[in-house]
Scaffold this active site. Structure first.
Site, short mmCIF file in Angstrom:
data_model
loop_
_atom_site.label_atom_id
_atom_site.label_comp_id
_atom_site.label_asym_id
_atom_site.label_seq_id
_atom_site.Cartn_x
_atom_site.Cartn_y
_atom_site.Cartn_z
N ASP A 144 32.80 34.48 33.22
CA ASP A 144 33.67 34.54 32.03
C ASP A 144 32.85 34.59 30.74
OD1 ASP A 144 35.98 34.58 30.60
OD2 ASP A 144 36.52 32.49 30.94
N GLY A 145 33.36 35.32 29.77
CA GLY A 145 32.75 35.30 28.44
C GLY A 145 32.13 36.61 28.00
N HIS A 195 30.85 43.75 28.91
CA HIS A 195 31.00 43.93 30.36
C HIS A 195 29.75 44.58 30.97
CE1 HIS A 195 34.97 42.39 30.30
NE2 HIS A 195 35.49 43.37 29.59
N GLU A 225 45.50 39.92 37.84
CA GLU A 225 46.07 39.79 36.49
C GLU A 225 45.32 40.66 35.46
OE1 GLU A 225 45.43 36.99 38.47
OE2 GLU A 225 47.56 37.08 39.01
N LEU A 278 21.59 37.92 52.06
CA LEU A 278 22.71 37.48 51.23
C LEU A 278 23.93 38.38 51.44
CD1 LEU A 278 23.73 35.81 48.65
CD2 LEU A 278 23.00 37.79 47.35
N ARG A 308 39.16 26.31 34.04
CA ARG A 308 40.31 26.73 34.86
C ARG A 308 39.80 27.41 36.12
NH1 ARG A 308 41.68 28.58 29.89
NH2 ARG A 308 40.81 30.65 30.27
N SER A 352 41.85 29.89 37.51
CA SER A 352 42.38 31.25 37.32
C SER A 352 42.65 32.03 38.61
CB SER A 352 41.43 32.07 36.42
OG SER A 352 41.39 31.50 35.15
N GLU A 371 32.91 22.14 44.98
CA GLU A 371 32.37 21.51 43.77
C GLU A 371 32.40 22.53 42.65
OE1 GLU A 371 31.32 18.33 43.57
OE2 GLU A 371 31.80 18.03 45.70
C1 FPP Z 1 35.59 37.88 32.06
O1 FPP Z 1 35.13 37.98 30.73
C2 FPP Z 1 35.01 38.95 32.83
C3 FPP Z 1 35.72 39.89 33.53
C4 FPP Z 1 37.19 39.96 33.57
C5 FPP Z 1 35.02 40.96 34.25
C6 FPP Z 1 33.89 40.52 35.09
C7 FPP Z 1 33.09 41.71 35.38
C8 FPP Z 1 31.76 41.78 35.47
C9 FPP Z 1 30.84 40.63 35.43
C10 FPP Z 1 31.10 43.08 35.61
C11 FPP Z 1 31.65 44.04 36.64
C12 FPP Z 1 31.50 43.61 38.03
C13 FPP Z 1 30.86 44.32 38.98
C14 FPP Z 1 30.93 43.91 40.40
C15 FPP Z 1 30.07 45.49 38.65
P1 FPP Z 1 36.19 38.25 29.59
O2 FPP Z 1 36.26 39.69 29.31
O3 FPP Z 1 37.50 37.62 29.95
O4 FPP Z 1 35.52 37.50 28.39
P2 FPP Z 1 36.25 36.74 27.21
O5 FPP Z 1 37.02 35.62 27.83
O6 FPP Z 1 35.12 36.28 26.37
O7 FPP Z 1 37.13 37.76 26.53
#
Ligand code: FPP
Length: 249
Positions: A29-30, A46, A76, A140, A203, A205, A216
């Site tokens: 997240d973030g 991203h 979602e 892995l 959360r 989520s 954990e």
């Molecule tokens: C949450 O951050 C992140 C996501 C919804 C996307 C996660 C995706 C990746 C790490 C990259 C793609 C994955 C692969 C397998 C190539 P957010 O956008 O909700 O951040 P925010 O809460 O700061 O808005």
């Protein structure tokens, strides 16, 4: 292992290699906030998040973790603006297309959980290709949760079981924890020992709801693109300090 010793010195000394978590799952997240802080579009966040994932896959493999699950796109996440959804899909496609080259010489197996039928034909084909190509690998297991939702998974499992009962293939008395676990996307994947969620949000989520009954959790404050190899090692050290009782004393 030697590589880790050199890279992390003291950090690594804290790591008990006899007590490694088998399965670490991550809610990355973030990405959006990381970009916003720099005045950049969310798509760049991203992109950087995908780079962070690449280095975490490598360190998890080197440490000897057997399963790493990443919550890449939830059921979602379709609610996001179309251009953001398109960016995420393009990053996933690129990640899978480059995976072979990037993970060359490693024994990483790639798997996908979630309702992949909801993805584009191109992405579905790439998922099939990469999972088949790496299926015999013994290192892995990188598990990518795509169009994944814990509730969606449980609903599908309930439907499956109900069908078997209606068809007379299953008696209600045989429904137990093991049977349900075997019907989930994660049927042959052990429950996560630790779930890491970055960015300070506290959360789950809709992530691995059934599987996380005794997991954990660790919630580092940093935003996902800032999550580095040393932070992953710290997560493993944190895990090793926890006293897991599974409801016992
Ligand atoms: C949450 O951050 C992140 C996501 C919804 C996307 C996660 C995706 C990746 C790490 C990259 C793609 C994955 C692969 C397998 C190539 P957010 O956008 O909700 O951040 P925010 O809460 O700061 O808005």
């Amino acid at each position: 292992m030697l590589f880790i010793d050199k890279l992390f010195g003291k950090e690594d000394k804290k790591l008990d290699k006899g007590k490694l978590p088998v399965h670490i799952a991550i809610i990355p997240d973030g990405n959006g906030r990381w970009a916003k802080k720099r005045g950049l579009p969310r798509s760049i966040g991203h992109k950087e998040g995908t780079n962070a994932l690449r280095s975490i896959v490598k360190i998890a493999d080197r440490v000897g973790i057997k399963y790493l699950t990443i919550y890449a796109f939830s059921t979602e996440n379709w609610r996001r603006p179309k251009d953001e959804v398109d960016t995420l899909m393009a990053l996933m496609l690129e990640f899978l297309k480059n995976a072979e080259k990037e993970l060359e010489g490693s024994d990483v197996r790639i798997r996908v959980i979630g309702n992949t039928k909801g993805m584009s034909g191109e992405l579905q084909n790439e998922i099939k290709r990469v999972t088949k190509l790496t299926e015999k690998r013994k290192g892995l297991n990188l598990v990518i949760a795509l169009n994944y939702g814990g509730r969606d998974e449980i609903i599908n499992t309930i439907k499956d079981i109900a069908r078997d009962v209606l068809d007379g293939k299953l008696s209600i008395d045989r429904i137990n924890e093991q049977l349900i676990s075997e019907k989930l996307y994660t049927s042959d994947i052990p429950d996560p020992d630790m779930i890491i969620r970055t960015s300070g949000e506290l959360r789950s989520s809709n992530f691995l709801l059934w599987q996380s009954a005794y997991t954990e959790y660790w919630f580092p404050d940093m935003l996902w693109p800032d999550f580095k190899e040393k932070d992953f090692i710290e997560a493993v050290c944190e895990y090793q300090k926890r006293n897991r009782r599974y409801g016992g004393v």
